[in-house]
Design an enzyme around this catalytic site. Structure first.
Site, mmCIF file in Angstrom:
data_model
loop_
_atom_site.group_PDB
_atom_site.id
_atom_site.type_symbol
_atom_site.label_atom_id
_atom_site.label_comp_id
_atom_site.label_asym_id
_atom_site.label_seq_id
_atom_site.Cartn_x
_atom_site.Cartn_y
_atom_site.Cartn_z
ATOM 1 N N LYS A 15 6.316 -11.107 -1.934
ATOM 2 C CA LYS A 15 7.380 -11.765 -2.706
ATOM 3 C C LYS A 15 8.419 -12.358 -1.761
ATOM 4 O O LYS A 15 8.884 -13.476 -1.962
ATOM 5 C CB LYS A 15 8.031 -10.774 -3.667
ATOM 6 C CG LYS A 15 7.131 -10.391 -4.826
ATOM 7 C CD LYS A 15 7.780 -9.319 -5.681
ATOM 8 C CE LYS A 15 6.856 -8.889 -6.807
ATOM 9 N NZ LYS A 15 7.459 -7.824 -7.627
ATOM 10 N N HIS A 27 10.638 6.888 -3.084
ATOM 11 C CA HIS A 27 9.897 7.319 -4.271
ATOM 12 C C HIS A 27 10.456 8.638 -4.766
ATOM 13 O O HIS A 27 11.061 9.404 -4.020
ATOM 14 C CB HIS A 27 8.384 7.396 -4.026
ATOM 15 C CG HIS A 27 7.939 8.260 -2.901
ATOM 16 N ND1 HIS A 27 7.897 9.624 -2.964
ATOM 17 C CD2 HIS A 27 7.494 7.936 -1.667
ATOM 18 C CE1 HIS A 27 7.437 10.109 -1.829
ATOM 19 N NE2 HIS A 27 7.197 9.101 -1.014
#
Length: 127
Positions: free
Chosen positions: A59, A113
Site C-alpha cells: 500500500k 498484535h
C-alpha cells in the site's frame, strides 16, 4: 521525503492453521520468514503480523500487487532487539529509486498484535 505510507490490520483467527498450509505459505512468505514462524510455540499471531506488514508495504508503495510485485518482494526480518525491518527485492528497490528519483531508500515498519488483531504500519522514505 516520505513517498508513501501504508497500514493494514488482520484478524488473527483468519490465519489460524495456515502455518501448515504450504501452498499459502510459499505464495506469501519467504523460506526465512516461514522458518521464523515455525520456531514459535504459537505462530499464528506472528504470521498475521507479517501478512499485515507485507500488505502495508505494498500500500505504501502505491502499487498493491500491481507492477508484478508480490509479498515475496518485501521480506521481513528482526534485529537483535526484535525490531522488524524490511529487506526489499532489487526489483522493488530499483522501481522506487527510478520512479521517485531517489539515491537512497529507507523503509520503516512497526508491527503490533494482541489477542484478536495484528496491525502493521509502513513508511517509505526517499533520501
Amino acid at each position: 521525503m516520505i513517498i508513501g505510507t501504508g497500514v493494514d490490520i488482520v484478524e488473527i483467527d483468519r490465519l489460524k492453521n495456515k502455518e501448515t498450509d504450504n501452498l499459502f505459505l510459499s505464495k506469501i512468505f519467504t523460506e526465512n520468514e516461514i522458518s521464523y514462524f515455525l520456531k514459535k510455540t504459537n505462530p499464528t499471531p506472528s504470521l498475521a503480523a507479517h501478512f499485515a506488514s507485507k500488505e502495508a508495504f505494498l500500500k505504501a508503495l502505491g502499487t498493491g500487487m500491481g507492477y508484478g510485485f508480490s509479498t515475496i518482494d518485501c521480506e521481513i526480518f528482526h534485529d537483535e532487539y526484535g525490531k522488524p525491518y524490511y529487506k526489499l527485492s532489487s526489483r522493488v528497490y530499483d522501481y522506487i529509486k527510478t520512479k521517485f528519483n531517489c539515491e537512497k531508500v529507507n523503509v520503516h515498519l512497526s508491527i503490533s498484535h494482541d489477542k484478536n488483531y495484528a496491525l502493521a504500519f509502513a513508511i517509505i522514505e526517499c533520501c
